[in-house]
Design an enzyme around this catalytic site. Structure first.
Site, PDB file in Angstrom:
ATOM      1  N   ARG A 241       0.864  -1.174   0.000  1.00  0.00           N
ATOM      2  CA  ARG A 241       0.000   0.000   0.000  1.00  0.00           C
ATOM      3  C   ARG A 241       0.900   1.223   0.000  1.00  0.00           C
ATOM      4  O   ARG A 241       1.949   1.222   0.657  1.00  0.00           O
ATOM      5  CB  ARG A 241      -0.896   0.029   1.257  1.00  0.00           C
ATOM      6  N   GLU A 270      -3.675   7.481  -4.480  1.00  0.00           N
ATOM      7  CA  GLU A 270      -4.031   6.999  -5.830  1.00  0.00           C
ATOM      8  C   GLU A 270      -5.362   7.590  -6.263  1.00  0.00           C
ATOM      9  O   GLU A 270      -6.256   7.722  -5.440  1.00  0.00           O
ATOM     10  CB  GLU A 270      -4.120   5.466  -5.798  1.00  0.00           C
ATOM     11  N   HIS A 288      -1.116   0.513  -9.907  1.00  0.00           N
ATOM     12  CA  HIS A 288      -1.712  -0.468  -8.973  1.00  0.00           C
ATOM     13  C   HIS A 288      -2.332  -1.659  -9.736  1.00  0.00           C
ATOM     14  O   HIS A 288      -3.537  -1.872  -9.701  1.00  0.00           O
ATOM     15  CB  HIS A 288      -2.767   0.203  -8.077  1.00  0.00           C
TER      16      HIS A 288
HETATM   17  O1  A2R Z   1       3.941  -9.028  11.584  1.00  0.00           O
HETATM   18  P1  A2R Z   1       3.403 -10.405  11.340  1.00  0.00           P
HETATM   19  O2  A2R Z   1       4.225 -11.451  12.001  1.00  0.00           O
HETATM   20  O3  A2R Z   1       1.940 -10.498  11.567  1.00  0.00           O
HETATM   21  O4  A2R Z   1       3.646 -10.667   9.748  1.00  0.00           O
HETATM   22  C1  A2R Z   1       2.820 -10.115   8.755  1.00  0.00           C
HETATM   23  C2  A2R Z   1       3.395  -8.813   8.189  1.00  0.00           C
HETATM   24  N1  A2R Z   1       3.032  -7.626   8.979  1.00  0.00           N
HETATM   25  C3  A2R Z   1       3.928  -6.782   9.501  1.00  0.00           C
HETATM   26  N2  A2R Z   1       5.266  -6.786   9.480  1.00  0.00           N
HETATM   27  C4  A2R Z   1       5.892  -5.793  10.141  1.00  0.00           C
HETATM   28  N3  A2R Z   1       5.247  -4.815  10.804  1.00  0.00           N
HETATM   29  C5  A2R Z   1       3.912  -4.762  10.843  1.00  0.00           C
HETATM   30  N4  A2R Z   1       3.283  -3.780  11.519  1.00  0.00           N
HETATM   31  C6  A2R Z   1       3.175  -5.789  10.176  1.00  0.00           C
HETATM   32  N5  A2R Z   1       1.855  -6.066  10.020  1.00  0.00           N
HETATM   33  C7  A2R Z   1       1.782  -7.185   9.279  1.00  0.00           C
HETATM   34  O5  A2R Z   1       2.798  -8.712   6.886  1.00  0.00           O
HETATM   35  C8  A2R Z   1       2.853 -10.983   7.513  1.00  0.00           C
HETATM   36  O6  A2R Z   1       4.135 -11.513   7.317  1.00  0.00           O
HETATM   37  C9  A2R Z   1       2.535 -10.020   6.375  1.00  0.00           C
HETATM   38  C10 A2R Z   1       1.071 -10.077   5.930  1.00  0.00           C
HETATM   39  O7  A2R Z   1       0.841 -11.334   5.377  1.00  0.00           O
HETATM   40  P2  A2R Z   1      -0.626 -11.871   4.987  1.00  0.00           P
HETATM   41  O8  A2R Z   1      -1.582 -11.491   6.049  1.00  0.00           O
HETATM   42  O9  A2R Z   1      -0.477 -13.313   4.616  1.00  0.00           O
HETATM   43  O10 A2R Z   1      -1.053 -11.030   3.741  1.00  0.00           O
HETATM   44  P3  A2R Z   1      -0.746 -11.265   2.185  1.00  0.00           P
HETATM   45  O11 A2R Z   1      -1.765 -12.139   1.575  1.00  0.00           O
HETATM   46  O12 A2R Z   1       0.689 -11.629   1.997  1.00  0.00           O
HETATM   47  O13 A2R Z   1      -0.989  -9.780   1.661  1.00  0.00           O
HETATM   48  C11 A2R Z   1      -0.223  -8.692   2.186  1.00  0.00           C
HETATM   49  C12 A2R Z   1      -0.718  -7.338   1.692  1.00  0.00           C
HETATM   50  C13 A2R Z   1      -2.205  -7.081   1.725  1.00  0.00           C
HETATM   51  O14 A2R Z   1      -2.674  -6.749   3.011  1.00  0.00           O
HETATM   52  C14 A2R Z   1      -2.385  -5.933   0.754  1.00  0.00           C
HETATM   53  O15 A2R Z   1      -2.226  -4.693   1.406  1.00  0.00           O
HETATM   54  C15 A2R Z   1      -1.217  -6.115  -0.196  1.00  0.00           C
HETATM   55  O16 A2R Z   1      -0.445  -7.205   0.319  1.00  0.00           O
HETATM   56  O17 A2R Z   1      -1.695  -6.420  -1.466  1.00  0.00           O
END
Ligand code: A2R
Length: 329
Positions: A241, A270, A288
């Site tokens: 994002r 955007e 995007h």
């Molecule tokens: O932090 P963790 O252990 O929950 O790991 C998640 C990481 N993550 C973060 N890392 C660092 N600081 C943060 N504040 C933080 N918040 C989340 O992002 C995890 O490794 C990753 C998210 O993975 P998924 O939930 O499997 O999402 P996916 O399908 O990989 O999609 C990621 C994003 C979407 O939310 C859209 O914004 C974009 O890709 O298209």
């Protein structure tokens, strides 16, 4: 009362966002669809319709499911949102008001990973500039200059290592590129080095690939300090994002040579992209398009429909977000 029926026998759904044939045609005549394409259109919603709506399909993240919007629907049970990111939906409000929220993960994972990999290589090896060079007839005057960047001598720090992050890491590893990662929680099953501190990781690598969710928890996490740590060979690829990167700080870092280049599929506001970015030669800018192929967008639209149909058949939805874990009606 049978699952999925009301006293009037029909289930009223609000379809909010751009028109999608798969959504429009996806429901039987047991459902009544009320379509409002833009946020402005929603102002025409009457209290009589709002009173009946039990499900919302958000068909693109240009419209919002914020608390004010959700509060207009007293019988709302579920918001089925298009896209894996759902920072445009107030999931905490939904959880507190017993409203299920779903997104469309998995079906876009490999597509977005492809874009990340393509954008990284295009940025390093200057595909866009080289294409312009050829079209301008300059090849006749001599070879295109050697690219300053290459994937061959790099270490990538993944910022986010979830579904999409791991799909990108697999591609990088197949390309013999070392990969480390920063997340809040280390992943036991992964052999890659985990950095609990983002700046420490930026110091250790020369390339960041950003794929974390948007929202307040990640806002501007790629800031001036991180870019300074990344250094003059530094490359940032953002397919997450626009809000995750401090755009103004990045523009300054690119201008001053604090970092080398950036490949961006997402922006803070955007479709507005700062003119300063558009004028730069060391950036590749995409509108995007991470998941934007016909086959993948169709699968995402279908999942928006299927989450609603599953829910109103009395079953747990297929892909609830973590704030509202699966339960049946
Ligand atoms: O932090 P963790 O252990 O929950 O790991 C998640 C990481 N993550 C973060 N890392 C660092 N600081 C943060 N504040 C933080 N918040 C989340 O992002 C995890 O490794 C990753 C998210 O993975 P998924 O939930 O499997 O999402 P996916 O399908 O990989 O999609 C990621 C994003 C979407 O939310 C859209 O914004 C974009 O890709 O298209």
């Amino acid at each position: 009362m049978a699952a999925g029926t009301t006293h009037s026998g029909k289930i009223h759904l609000l379809v909010h966002g751009p028109r999608k044939p798969i959504v429009e045609k996806g429901f039987s005549d047991q459902f009544v669809l009320h379509s409002f394409e833009t946020t402005g259109d929603l102002e025409r919603l009457t209290p009589e319709v709002a009173e009946k709506v039990r499900g919302i399909a958000i068909t693109y993240n240009t419209v919002r499911g914020d608390a004010r919007t959700l509060a207009r629907f007293p019988k709302l049970e579920i918001v089925s949102s298009f896209g894996v990111g759902y920072d445009h939906v107030d999931a905490a409000y939904a959880r507190d008001h017993n409203i299920m929220v779903t997104n469309t993960p998995d079906v876009l994972t490999e597509e977005v990973a492809d874009i990340a990999m393509g954008l990284l290589i295009a940025t390093l090896r200057e595909f866009v500039k080289a294409d312009k060079y050829l079209r301008a007839g300059l090849w006749h005057n001599g070879q295109y200059p050697l690219s300053a960047g290459s994937l061959r001598d790099r270490t990538v720090g993944m910022v986010g290592m979830g579904r999409i992050g791991q799909a990108i890491a697999r591609r990088l590893e197949a390309s013999k590129v070392p990969v480390v990662y920063h997340t809040r929680n280390p992943i036991k099953e992964l052999p890659n080095k985990h950095y609990p501190d983002l700046t420490e990781m930026a110091k250790a690598v020369d390339t960041l690939v950003v794929i974390v969710p948007g929202g307040p928890g990640t806002a501007k996490m790629i800031n001036a300090e991180v870019m300074k740590a990344l250094g003059p060979r530094g490359v940032i690829i953002n397919v997450a994002r626009g809000t995750v990167v401090d755009e103004q700080a990045m523009i300054q870092a690119l201008k001053s040579g604090t970092i080398l280049a950036a490949g961006l599929d997402v922006f803070e506001r955007e479709p507005n992209v700062p003119d300063e970015l558009k004028a730069m030669q060391n950036v590749v800018l995409l509108p995007h398009i991470g998941s934007a192929s016909v086959v993948t967008r169709n699968a995402m639209d279908q999942l928006v429909v299927d989450n609603l149909k599953t829910w109103f058949a009395g079953k747990p939805p297929l892909t609830p977000v973590m704030e509202t874990p699966a339960k049946a009606r």
